[in-house]
Motif scaffolding. Structure first.
Motif: not given
Length: 201
Positions: A66-72, A183-194
């Motif tokens: 979702q974040v990627i879709a709105t990113q420039t 949903e509230h911050c319009r942000a994602f979480l990225h993990l180095v280790i899934p």
């Protein structure tokens, strides 16, 4: 037991019944719980943990998309977040790993934040009065609250952490954090280790 009743119990129950009936023919005895192979329940629990880990990973990746879709064309800005084991510990090693991950993926680190964890041995002891109130959920940690503030202010697009245990080892709590970020911050979480299944305790 009639075949109609057996169907209601599902495949696992039928396989146990079939196994015990086969043993009755050879041993002449009635089926007992000790005849059930001890690895079956463990395998089932392991499959459930793997399934839950996969669901959590998919849920997390949904908000990333979702974040990627709105990113420039600008690089994604992330907050590097670490949970250190004691007040004397420094997150320097984590910073190095998080910086390397950000460099590899083309993320720009907007800020570095950390909190102090409590020892795992004292985290989940509900019967102990000494441990009451020791564990702090992520949203009650000062560093994590600052991360959320910066995300809501649009200063970053996501949070970069080493693994999910920097957020929470509890599946429901971890799920709630991902949902809140998305949903509230319009942000994602990225993990180095899934996400990996939590080991049985």
């Amino acid at each position: 037991m009639s075949p109609h009743n057996a169907v209601k119990h599902g495949a696992d129950v039928l396989s146990f019944v079939a196994l015990d009936r086969g043993r009755e023919k050879h041993t002449g005895g009635a089926p007992t719980a000790s005849h059930v192979h001890p690895r079956w329940p463990f395998t089932s629990a392991r499959v459930k943990r793997q399934s839950r880990a996969g669901q959590l990973r998919g849920f997390r990746e949904h908000f990333y998309r979702q974040v990627i879709a709105t990113q420039t064309d600008q690089p994604l800005r992330v907050l590097a977040y670490s949970l250190v084991p004691s007040p004397r510990a420094r997150p320097d090693e984590d910073w190095g790993t998080l910086q390397a991950e950000a460099d590899q993926l083309g993320y720009a680190i907007a800020a570095r934040l950390h909190d102090v964890a409590v020892p795992v041995t004292t985290t989940y002891l509900p019967a102990s009065s000494a441990s009451q109130g020791v564990y702090t959920p992520p949203w009650d940690r000062p560093g994590w609250r600052e991360a959320e503030r910066q995300l809501r202010a649009g200063l970053a697009d996501g949070v970069l952490v080493l693994d999910r245990h920097n957020i929470s080892s509890d599946d429901d709590e971890y799920h709630a954090v991902i949902k809140h970020l998305g949903e509230h911050c319009r942000a994602f979480l990225h993990l180095v280790i899934p996400e990996e299944p939590v080991a049985p305790t």
